[in-house]
Motif scaffolding. Sequence first.
Motif, PDB file in Angstrom:
ATOM      1  N   ASP A 135     -56.682  28.613 124.308  1.00 10.39           N
ATOM      2  CA  ASP A 135     -57.441  28.452 123.043  1.00 10.39           C
ATOM      3  C   ASP A 135     -56.539  28.079 122.051  1.00 10.39           C
ATOM      4  N   THR A 136     -56.142  26.957 121.808  1.00  7.96           N
ATOM      5  CA  THR A 136     -55.194  26.618 120.935  1.00  7.96           C
ATOM      6  C   THR A 136     -55.462  25.014 120.649  1.00  7.96           C
ATOM      7  N   THR A 137     -54.919  24.523 119.455  1.00  5.58           N
ATOM      8  CA  THR A 137     -54.978  23.325 119.035  1.00  5.58           C
ATOM      9  C   THR A 137     -53.567  22.537 118.853  1.00  5.58           C
ATOM     10  N   ALA A 163     -48.556  22.650 112.739  1.00  3.49           N
ATOM     11  CA  ALA A 163     -48.812  23.144 111.388  1.00  3.49           C
ATOM     12  C   ALA A 163     -48.163  24.741 111.216  1.00  3.49           C
ATOM     13  N   ARG A 164     -48.233  25.558 112.046  1.00  3.20           N
ATOM     14  CA  ARG A 164     -47.863  26.762 111.838  1.00  3.20           C
ATOM     15  C   ARG A 164     -46.374  27.211 112.332  1.00  3.20           C
ATOM     16  N   THR A 165     -45.836  26.295 113.416  1.00  2.58           N
ATOM     17  CA  THR A 165     -44.500  26.424 114.132  1.00  2.58           C
ATOM     18  C   THR A 165     -43.686  25.280 114.026  1.00  2.58           C
ATOM     19  N   VAL A 204     -31.145  39.122 122.566  1.00  5.51           N
ATOM     20  CA  VAL A 204     -32.288  38.273 122.411  1.00  5.51           C
ATOM     21  C   VAL A 204     -31.942  37.153 121.598  1.00  5.51           C
ATOM     22  N   CYS A 205     -32.847  36.615 120.559  1.00  2.00           N
ATOM     23  CA  CYS A 205     -32.469  35.539 119.693  1.00  2.00           C
ATOM     24  C   CYS A 205     -31.101  35.340 119.190  1.00  2.00           C
ATOM     25  N   THR A 206     -30.574  36.583 118.760  1.00  2.00           N
ATOM     26  CA  THR A 206     -29.198  36.666 118.052  1.00  2.00           C
ATOM     27  C   THR A 206     -28.049  36.590 119.299  1.00  2.00           C
ATOM     28  N   ASP A 252     -51.075  34.441 126.456  1.00  2.00           N
ATOM     29  CA  ASP A 252     -50.967  34.714 125.195  1.00  2.00           C
ATOM     30  C   ASP A 252     -50.530  33.368 124.506  1.00  2.00           C
ATOM     31  N   ARG A 253     -51.611  32.946 123.545  1.00  2.00           N
ATOM     32  CA  ARG A 253     -51.441  31.654 123.080  1.00  2.00           C
ATOM     33  C   ARG A 253     -50.367  31.513 122.018  1.00  2.00           C
ATOM     34  N   THR A 254     -50.062  32.447 121.539  1.00  5.96           N
ATOM     35  CA  THR A 254     -49.027  32.371 120.340  1.00  5.96           C
ATOM     36  C   THR A 254     -47.570  32.193 121.009  1.00  5.96           C
ATOM     37  N   THR A 255     -47.149  33.231 121.640  1.00  2.10           N
ATOM     38  CA  THR A 255     -45.870  33.235 122.555  1.00  2.10           C
ATOM     39  C   THR A 255     -45.571  31.890 123.543  1.00  2.10           C
ATOM     40  N   ALA A 289     -44.780  40.920 117.781  1.00  4.32           N
ATOM     41  CA  ALA A 289     -45.483  41.077 116.477  1.00  4.32           C
ATOM     42  C   ALA A 289     -45.265  40.092 115.449  1.00  4.32           C
ATOM     43  N   GLY A 290     -45.808  38.723 115.670  1.00  5.07           N
ATOM     44  CA  GLY A 290     -45.094  37.436 114.968  1.00  5.07           C
ATOM     45  C   GLY A 290     -45.237  37.491 113.473  1.00  5.07           C
ATOM     46  N   ARG A 291     -46.396  37.917 112.856  1.00  7.66           N
ATOM     47  CA  ARG A 291     -46.501  38.140 111.545  1.00  7.66           C
ATOM     48  C   ARG A 291     -45.546  39.343 110.825  1.00  7.66           C
ATOM     49  N   GLU A 292     -45.309  40.572 111.641  1.00  9.44           N
ATOM     50  CA  GLU A 292     -44.470  41.611 110.988  1.00  9.44           C
ATOM     51  C   GLU A 292     -43.131  41.013 111.163  1.00  9.44           C
ATOM     52  N   ALA A 343     -36.815  29.536 115.408  1.00  9.54           N
ATOM     53  CA  ALA A 343     -37.659  30.230 115.647  1.00  9.54           C
ATOM     54  C   ALA A 343     -38.992  29.693 115.404  1.00  9.54           C
ATOM     55  N   ASN A 344     -39.139  29.150 113.956  1.00 10.85           N
ATOM     56  CA  ASN A 344     -40.351  28.584 113.615  1.00 10.85           C
ATOM     57  C   ASN A 344     -39.886  27.791 112.319  1.00 10.85           C
ATOM     58  N   GLN A 345     -40.411  26.448 112.373  1.00 11.67           N
ATOM     59  CA  GLN A 345     -40.184  25.546 111.267  1.00 11.67           C
ATOM     60  C   GLN A 345     -40.288  26.119 109.923  1.00 11.67           C
ATOM     61  N   ARG A 346     -41.244  26.857 109.680  1.00 11.74           N
ATOM     62  CA  ARG A 346     -41.643  27.372 108.211  1.00 11.74           C
ATOM     63  C   ARG A 346     -40.610  28.420 107.921  1.00 11.74           C
ATOM     64  N   ILE A 347     -39.943  29.202 109.068  1.00 13.87           N
ATOM     65  CA  ILE A 347     -39.091  30.333 108.766  1.00 13.87           C
ATOM     66  C   ILE A 347     -37.505  29.625 108.315  1.00 13.87           C
ATOM     67  N   LEU A 348     -37.435  28.648 108.982  1.00 15.81           N
ATOM     68  CA  LEU A 348     -36.003  27.511 108.683  1.00 15.81           C
ATOM     69  C   LEU A 348     -36.334  27.022 107.312  1.00 15.81           C
TER      70      LEU A 348
HETATM   71  N1  COA Z   1     -53.594  28.457 118.289  1.00 12.32           N
HETATM   72  C1  COA Z   1     -54.503  28.885 117.474  1.00 12.32           C
HETATM   73  N2  COA Z   1     -54.655  30.043 116.657  1.00 12.32           N
HETATM   74  C2  COA Z   1     -53.684  30.980 116.971  1.00 12.32           C
HETATM   75  C3  COA Z   1     -52.431  30.766 117.910  1.00 12.32           C
HETATM   76  C4  COA Z   1     -52.548  29.505 118.649  1.00 12.32           C
HETATM   77  N3  COA Z   1     -51.452  29.458 119.503  1.00 12.32           N
HETATM   78  N4  COA Z   1     -51.616  31.631 117.794  1.00 12.32           N
HETATM   79  C5  COA Z   1     -52.317  32.525 116.921  1.00 12.32           C
HETATM   80  N5  COA Z   1     -53.465  32.110 116.421  1.00 12.32           N
HETATM   81  C6  COA Z   1     -54.300  32.691 115.543  1.00 12.32           C
HETATM   82  C7  COA Z   1     -54.145  34.293 115.253  1.00 12.32           C
HETATM   83  O1  COA Z   1     -55.156  34.797 116.290  1.00 12.32           O
HETATM   84  C8  COA Z   1     -54.848  34.514 114.099  1.00 12.32           C
HETATM   85  O2  COA Z   1     -56.129  34.499 113.966  1.00 12.32           O
HETATM   86  P1  COA Z   1     -57.082  35.559 113.087  1.00 12.32           P
HETATM   87  O3  COA Z   1     -56.431  35.156 111.770  1.00 12.32           O
HETATM   88  O4  COA Z   1     -58.367  35.049 113.184  1.00 12.32           O
HETATM   89  O5  COA Z   1     -56.684  37.019 113.651  1.00 12.32           O
HETATM   90  C9  COA Z   1     -54.092  33.252 113.130  1.00 12.32           C
HETATM   91  O6  COA Z   1     -53.788  32.240 114.123  1.00 12.32           O
HETATM   92  C10 COA Z   1     -52.960  33.524 112.282  1.00 12.32           C
HETATM   93  O7  COA Z   1     -52.052  34.573 113.358  1.00 12.32           O
HETATM   94  P2  COA Z   1     -50.870  34.993 112.729  1.00 12.32           P
HETATM   95  O8  COA Z   1     -49.969  35.698 113.601  1.00 12.32           O
HETATM   96  O9  COA Z   1     -50.541  35.402 111.358  1.00 12.32           O
HETATM   97  O10 COA Z   1     -49.812  33.454 112.563  1.00 12.32           O
HETATM   98  P3  COA Z   1     -48.631  33.035 111.956  1.00 12.32           P
HETATM   99  O11 COA Z   1     -49.029  32.260 110.982  1.00 12.32           O
HETATM  100  O12 COA Z   1     -47.696  34.245 111.236  1.00 12.32           O
HETATM  101  O13 COA Z   1     -47.704  32.356 112.849  1.00 12.32           O
HETATM  102  C11 COA Z   1     -46.099  33.080 114.633  1.00 12.32           C
HETATM  103  C12 COA Z   1     -47.463  33.263 114.110  1.00 12.32           C
HETATM  104  C13 COA Z   1     -45.847  34.074 115.668  1.00 12.32           C
HETATM  105  C14 COA Z   1     -45.968  31.490 114.733  1.00 12.32           C
HETATM  106  C15 COA Z   1     -45.337  33.459 113.206  1.00 12.32           C
HETATM  107  O14 COA Z   1     -45.696  34.733 112.942  1.00 12.32           O
HETATM  108  C16 COA Z   1     -43.871  33.623 113.600  1.00 12.32           C
HETATM  109  O15 COA Z   1     -43.053  32.531 113.720  1.00 12.32           O
HETATM  110  N6  COA Z   1     -43.354  34.818 113.736  1.00 12.32           N
HETATM  111  C17 COA Z   1     -41.686  35.029 113.741  1.00 12.32           C
HETATM  112  C18 COA Z   1     -41.244  34.676 114.803  1.00 12.32           C
HETATM  113  C19 COA Z   1     -39.738  35.281 115.076  1.00 12.32           C
HETATM  114  O16 COA Z   1     -38.892  34.975 113.979  1.00 12.32           O
HETATM  115  N7  COA Z   1     -39.377  35.831 115.902  1.00 12.32           N
HETATM  116  C20 COA Z   1     -38.097  36.196 116.016  1.00 12.32           C
HETATM  117  C21 COA Z   1     -36.880  35.591 116.596  1.00 12.32           C
HETATM  118  S1  COA Z   1     -37.545  34.831 118.174  1.00 12.32           S
END
Ligand code: COA
Length: 333
Positions: free
Chosen positions: A29-31, A37-39, A111-113, A150-153, A218-221, A256-261
Amino acid sequence: MSRSAVLVGIGSFLPPRVVSNADLVARLDTTDEWIWARTGIAQRYYADPGMATSDLAVGAGAAALKSAGESTVDTVVVATTTPDRPCPGTAPLVASRLGLTGAAAFDVNAVCTGFLYGLATGAGLIAGGSADRVLVIGAETFSSILDPADRTTSAIFGDGAGAVVLRAGTADEPGAIGRCDLGSDGEGYDMITVRAGGSRSRLAATSPEPGDHYFTMAGREVFWRAVQRMSDSCRAVLEQAKMTTEDVDWLVGHQANQRILNRLADNLGIPRERCVSNIAAVGNTAAASIPLALDHVCAAGLLRPGHRVLLTAFGGGLTWGSTVLTWPALARG
Ligand code: COA
């Protein structure tokens, strides 16, 4: 001039299968829009079952040895979160498959370090006189620990390997590895983890909670900690080297993420166009990320001899690390 490890070779290796955002959209369930946009990721590579971390590490290690013009080293360090087996380490197998039987060989897990920890370890062995040539490899088959639901990882991580060869030289040579700033904060231990399978949650004794044998984050944290720790670590290593961000030609951060860079570059006052990025093509390859990015930007002809390069990473543990070096003239493997 004091004895120092000098970077003399680089190489990388990717498994053959490309997994596009569209491939993920077909089963999760992703697009494509969300992921991009988010990574900033468009695709990643997965090793199919049957291909393991050592296979990727051997590919990258062989390329780095060729680039260095070396057929032998006395130490092999493999940085990985995804070893072929929990026991023994992957490095002795990699060493033997590269024809380096007899070399000291061990794994590093930060891990990533991981690559920066491995680089610091290899450089320290050389500076202390215990080794003259070290092969440092970052290699991951992260797809093997991803939760397919897990759609995020799944959107972020991919597989790959990168490697460098270090040899004994002096601190004033291009490629000399200077001080590495390394750190950790175990209070964030649970933020990036695989819960089951170690000595705390034993697979043989209990059945793990569903999903506990998969990687979780815990991506956001983690996001802001990654930006903050890498920024602080970069400042510390630059200060120690008596340099400022103005002196830096390329910032090579963990992909890790273009927004972090972007935020890292903005925090440090380094223009985003001087921040190396190959995340669109390979995703987050954990311990392989920095040597893969270095090899790709070197191959593209952007990273040239004499350029000053700031390396920084953040990952599970939580861990972080940085170092700065002057890029040497290298052949590519
Ligand atoms: N497709 C669509 N929606 C998604 C999604 C996906 N693949 N993954 C998450 N979402 C949703 C979430 O469920 C959430 O929905 P909700 O607001 O209804 O709860 C929403 O998108 C926002 O989620 P969030 O986790 O706040 O997104 P984000 O903008 O923080 O991006 C990461 C998530 C993981 C990409 C980002 O937090 C990140 O890169 N974190 C750090 C990674 C990192 O540095 N790791 C350490 C080294 S590896």
